[in-house]
Design a protein around this motif. Sequence first.
Motif, PDB file in Angstrom:
ATOM      1  N   PRO A 161       2.346   3.009  -1.030  1.00 32.09           N
ATOM      2  CA  PRO A 161       1.265   2.539  -0.149  1.00 32.09           C
ATOM      3  C   PRO A 161       1.782   1.662   0.991  1.00 32.09           C
ATOM      4  O   PRO A 161       1.163   1.615   2.057  1.00 32.09           O
ATOM      5  CB  PRO A 161       0.352   1.758  -1.092  1.00 32.09           C
ATOM      6  N   ALA A 162       2.900   0.957   0.781  1.00 25.70           N
ATOM      7  CA  ALA A 162       3.446   0.106   1.841  1.00 25.70           C
ATOM      8  C   ALA A 162       3.861   0.938   3.048  1.00 25.70           C
ATOM      9  O   ALA A 162       3.725   0.512   4.211  1.00 25.70           O
ATOM     10  CB  ALA A 162       4.635  -0.693   1.311  1.00 25.70           C
ATOM     11  N   LEU A 163       4.364   2.141   2.782  1.00 32.60           N
ATOM     12  CA  LEU A 163       4.772   3.034   3.866  1.00 32.60           C
ATOM     13  C   LEU A 163       3.562   3.462   4.697  1.00 32.60           C
ATOM     14  O   LEU A 163       3.631   3.562   5.923  1.00 32.60           O
ATOM     15  CB  LEU A 163       5.481   4.257   3.276  1.00 32.60           C
ATOM     16  N   TYR A 164       2.457   3.712   4.015  1.00 37.26           N
ATOM     17  CA  TYR A 164       1.220   4.112   4.709  1.00 37.26           C
ATOM     18  C   TYR A 164       0.657   2.939   5.520  1.00 37.26           C
ATOM     19  O   TYR A 164       0.289   3.078   6.680  1.00 37.26           O
ATOM     20  CB  TYR A 164       0.202   4.608   3.687  1.00 37.26           C
ATOM     21  N   ARG A 165       0.603   1.758   4.861  1.00 36.62           N
ATOM     22  CA  ARG A 165       0.041   0.591   5.528  1.00 36.62           C
ATOM     23  C   ARG A 165       0.858   0.185   6.762  1.00 36.62           C
ATOM     24  O   ARG A 165       0.323  -0.351   7.714  1.00 36.62           O
ATOM     25  CB  ARG A 165      -0.040  -0.581   4.557  1.00 36.62           C
ATOM     26  N   ALA A 166       2.152   0.446   6.727  1.00 40.33           N
ATOM     27  CA  ALA A 166       3.016   0.059   7.842  1.00 40.33           C
ATOM     28  C   ALA A 166       2.956   1.056   8.998  1.00 40.33           C
ATOM     29  O   ALA A 166       3.633   0.867  10.015  1.00 40.33           O
ATOM     30  CB  ALA A 166       4.463  -0.077   7.349  1.00 40.33           C
ATOM     31  N   GLY A 167       2.172   2.093   8.839  1.00 35.72           N
ATOM     32  CA  GLY A 167       2.138   3.154   9.838  1.00 35.72           C
ATOM     33  C   GLY A 167       1.338   2.806  11.087  1.00 35.72           C
ATOM     34  O   GLY A 167       0.665   1.776  11.179  1.00 35.72           O
TER      35      GLY A 167
END
Length: 552
Positions: A512-518
Amino acid sequence: MTVLVETAPHEFAANLLFNERGLRPYFAADSRVKAGGGSQAGMFTYGGEEWRAKLYYQESGLEHPGKTTPKGTPFEIENLREFRFSIHSVDDTVGQRKFNAHLSPRWLGMKSKNGGEIPVPEGFGEGVNLRISGANIEFEEYLSLLRCAASSVGIQPGDFDDPHEYSNIQDAERYVRLHKDVSGPVHARDGPIAQMGHLLENDREGYRKVVQNDQTGRGEALPGYYHTVTLDQRRIQEAIPSHALPKEIKHYYAQEALSFPDGHPLRHPKLGASYQVNRWKGKLGVTTEDLEQLNRELEETVLSVLANAGIDLRPGGEVYVEDEYLSKKESERERQIVELNLIQIRQTQESVVIKHLADGLSPVEWDSLRCLVTDGGQVSPNNIAESTGYHPDSVRRALNRIDDLVEREYGSVSLRSNYVAELVHESVKHAQEATQRAVEASSKALEAASRGLDEKTSAFIAWAAKHDINFNERSSGVSLKLGKLDEENHRREVRRILREGLRLWEQAKRDPALYRAGNYRYQVEERANGLLYAESKSMTRTVCGKVWETIQ
């Protein structure tokens, strides 16, 4: 009282009929021309201004009545001729303050030399017709100037005292001259001239004339060179309910405008409103009341267009340009600034379309609307049935259910306006795109499953296809390129979409961190006064943002 800029009269044309003294004015003109060896000239003063008049003849295309007219009036003129008054202001240095009056006889049963019948009002008897054509003279002054001109060449002015009730106005225009640097909002693509043509013209029925020409006859670029909209009685009353006369509203430059320096009046455009006699079945006479109505409606139309474009209506300053016939003075007339109902019409038409979309349209309703949008000619319910494959009765019932979107007359059907047509077209297009995306989403989910991806990952891929999202995964975060969103509630909508994506991303067991950092971006369709522009291609803006800031 509100101080308003004065408008100036421009073109004017009318048919003046006189029968109080029968053919006497015609015989008098014939006698005076013969006495002058082919013409008569005279001078007179009117309104503190010197005027010159000339009476001369032209050959006639009328059939000679013989020794007497059908009514029995002796006709002792061997060669039937017609006559003209040429009248102009001596004090006018430009030479365009003038008019011409064409005098011809009239009697019941009159015919042309080729046998054609000349229309004469029933009960008119015998008399004369004067076809007046002039410019830059107040409309109510033409008849007085005609009497003065007649007197100056030896014809009794009383011959032209009482115009017959069938006298009528054929053309009239009033205008202001705007500085070229401030007139843009009038002729802009979303300005009042374009909006009136865009919103008030039926999709197919009736007369349509919308001109937007930004190029001179020499091919030179000149924004606003010739922009016009013509509205019949019904359409003008939709824009200005208190008006009855059909009109053309136009923003235009002189043909050689670019050859003049900035300080010359002809370097700047006119905004005018003109009466369009051919766009209704009524008649405008020449009584005092008729002329007041004409002046009032033309002036109020010009002022209302200016107000709608956000242009100051007060005289003075750098907004208006004086010319030989127009001064930047206060109007002595009391006029009403009429608010053009364009926004209300736009909102009404938009809400009608939205209502049907929200309620849901049946397949036959959709296909009928699509046929109306894509077909450019006269369309009947039977044409729609043949085109769509539905039974004609099904089409008619569908049209009844959407009767506030369409107009039907004499067996044909059309959309109510260009604006409704464009909204429906966009809706049909979006519906087709949504269907295509749904099919694409299903196929991508199936494709993902065939590659061995689990159900949760397939669901995320289907979500991206459904919302037309171009998705890329990078080590620094995801990149989401959404499609085009409507301006209203677009931020709420993108938040909803991104949150849904995060849920599916997490269910697919992704970080989820990868998505949120998008990052994400999408386009917004701009609106004018809360309403969608017609030219969405040039009226869009791109919105960029960070996923975590939006979904938190």
